[in-house]
Design an enzyme around this catalytic site. Structure first.
Site, mmCIF file in Angstrom:
data_model
loop_
_atom_site.group_PDB
_atom_site.id
_atom_site.type_symbol
_atom_site.label_atom_id
_atom_site.label_comp_id
_atom_site.label_asym_id
_atom_site.label_seq_id
_atom_site.Cartn_x
_atom_site.Cartn_y
_atom_site.Cartn_z
ATOM 1 N N GLY A 50 0.793 -1.227 0.000
ATOM 2 C CA GLY A 50 0.000 0.000 0.000
ATOM 3 C C GLY A 50 0.822 1.273 0.000
ATOM 4 O O GLY A 50 0.405 2.294 -0.527
ATOM 5 N N ASP A 106 1.014 3.623 4.143
ATOM 6 C CA ASP A 106 -0.058 4.355 3.488
ATOM 7 C C ASP A 106 -1.063 4.924 4.473
ATOM 8 O O ASP A 106 -1.423 6.083 4.415
ATOM 9 C CB ASP A 106 -0.766 3.468 2.442
ATOM 10 C CG ASP A 106 -1.210 2.110 2.999
ATOM 11 O OD1 ASP A 106 -0.943 1.821 4.180
ATOM 12 O OD2 ASP A 106 -1.813 1.334 2.246
ATOM 13 N N ASP A 109 -4.923 2.770 10.577
ATOM 14 C CA ASP A 109 -6.333 2.444 10.802
ATOM 15 C C ASP A 109 -6.479 1.951 12.246
ATOM 16 O O ASP A 109 -6.563 2.758 13.175
ATOM 17 C CB ASP A 109 -6.759 1.420 9.744
ATOM 18 C CG ASP A 109 -8.222 1.066 9.807
ATOM 19 O OD1 ASP A 109 -8.990 1.784 10.462
ATOM 20 O OD2 ASP A 109 -8.621 0.058 9.191
ATOM 21 N N PHE A 158 -13.568 3.175 4.102
ATOM 22 C CA PHE A 158 -12.584 2.403 3.351
ATOM 23 C C PHE A 158 -12.218 3.154 2.073
ATOM 24 O O PHE A 158 -13.093 3.518 1.281
ATOM 25 C CB PHE A 158 -13.124 1.012 3.007
ATOM 26 C CG PHE A 158 -12.037 0.088 2.563
ATOM 27 C CD1 PHE A 158 -11.219 -0.542 3.492
ATOM 28 C CD2 PHE A 158 -11.788 -0.131 1.206
ATOM 29 C CE1 PHE A 158 -10.181 -1.366 3.098
ATOM 30 C CE2 PHE A 158 -10.752 -0.954 0.809
ATOM 31 C CZ PHE A 158 -9.954 -1.575 1.745
HETATM 32 P P1 IMP Z 1 -4.208 -1.228 10.617
HETATM 33 O O1 IMP Z 1 -3.335 -2.375 11.004
HETATM 34 O O2 IMP Z 1 -5.657 -1.514 10.914
HETATM 35 O O3 IMP Z 1 -3.770 0.111 11.160
HETATM 36 O O4 IMP Z 1 -4.219 -1.127 9.052
HETATM 37 C C1 IMP Z 1 -3.168 -0.739 8.366
HETATM 38 C C2 IMP Z 1 -3.125 -1.377 6.992
HETATM 39 O O5 IMP Z 1 -4.408 -1.803 6.522
HETATM 40 C C3 IMP Z 1 -2.666 -0.319 6.047
HETATM 41 O O6 IMP Z 1 -1.270 -0.426 5.887
HETATM 42 C C4 IMP Z 1 -3.408 -0.639 4.789
HETATM 43 O O7 IMP Z 1 -2.631 -1.493 3.979
HETATM 44 C C5 IMP Z 1 -4.644 -1.368 5.214
HETATM 45 N N1 IMP Z 1 -5.806 -0.455 5.229
HETATM 46 C C6 IMP Z 1 -6.368 0.135 6.309
HETATM 47 N N2 IMP Z 1 -7.398 0.901 5.954
HETATM 48 C C7 IMP Z 1 -7.487 0.807 4.614
HETATM 49 C C8 IMP Z 1 -8.370 1.403 3.636
HETATM 50 O O8 IMP Z 1 -9.287 2.181 3.928
HETATM 51 N N3 IMP Z 1 -8.137 1.056 2.342
HETATM 52 C C9 IMP Z 1 -7.140 0.214 1.958
HETATM 53 N N4 IMP Z 1 -6.303 -0.355 2.829
HETATM 54 C C10 IMP Z 1 -6.481 -0.052 4.148
HETATM 55 MG MG MG Z 2 -0.543 -1.618 4.378
#
Ligand code: IMP
Ligand code: MG
Length: 186
Positions: A50, A106, A109, A158
């Site tokens: 990403g 990227d 979340d 998303f």
């Molecule tokens: P986390 O571990 O939940 O913080 O998510 C981080 C990873 O999930 C990011 O590096 C992205 O690759 C993916 N991700 C989180 N939200 C989105 C989104 O809205 N669209 C696409 N990929 C996402």
């Molecule tokens: Mg990612």
């Protein structure tokens, strides 16, 4: 000049960030890093896939000597919600001891991905560690992550484009947008 937004754009409900907005913000993030890290050699750890476009655009604006390492991390396995389990290609082939590290991803979340990575990187005892993301979602984190900088704060929706995918698609969109409900059709 970025290419015009055509083709898969019809799969978007709306554009959240245009290529011009992204580019201006990435330039500002790079300017800050250039000021803060002038005279240092910076070791970038970039999360793939990403972060690909963000990293490519930011690094071309950095003026100090840069080393680049990549890590692959995934927690989504194709859907729009995290599985909660972070897969990382670890152990890494690099050693960050004593280095000024810039971790790039990227989007922040839940925080699960970056906190899992940061924990691993800190074990290598870098001299400093800065974490920058292009996007930070306004939501409660499952794990807190101390960010050095975030390009944009966005609502908890998303998003796709500029490197970010839904089921492997839409990474090549030059903008960042919200998919139509029910998309993609195939
Ligand atoms: P986390 O571990 O939940 O913080 O998510 C981080 C990873 O999930 C990011 O590096 C992205 O690759 C993916 N991700 C989180 N939200 C989105 C989104 O809205 N669209 C696409 N990929 C996402
Ligand atoms: Mg990612």
């Amino acid at each position: 000049m970025p290419p015009p937004i055509t083709g898969v754009i019809q799969d978007l409900e709306r554009v959240l960030l245009t290529p011009e907005q992204i580019s201006a913000r990435v330039a500002a993030m790079a300017a800050r890093l250039n000021a803060e890290l002038a005279g240092k050699v910076v070791t970038v750890v970039a999360l793939m896939d990403g972060g690909l476009f963000f990293v490519a655009d930011l690094l071309r604006r950095l003026e100090m000597p840069v080393r680049l390492h990549t890590l692959s991390a995934s927690s989504y396995q194709g859907g729009t919600a995290t599985t909660g389990e972070v897969k990382v290609n670890w152990p890494a082939s690099f050693d960050l001891r004593g280095q000024d590290v810039l971790l790039l991803d990227d989007i922040l979340d839940t925080g699960l991905t970056l906190s899992a990575i940061i924990e691993r990187l800190l074990v290598q005892q870098p001299a400093s560690l800065r974490t920058c993301v292009l996007l930070s979602k306004r939501r409660q984190r499952l794990r807190e992550v101390a960010l050095h900088d975030a390009g944009f704060e966005i609502d908890d929706e998303f998003v796709v484009g500029y490197g970010m995918d839904y089921q492997g698609r839409f990474r090549n969109l030059p903008c960042i947008g919200i998919l139509n409900p029910g998309q993609p059709s195939s």
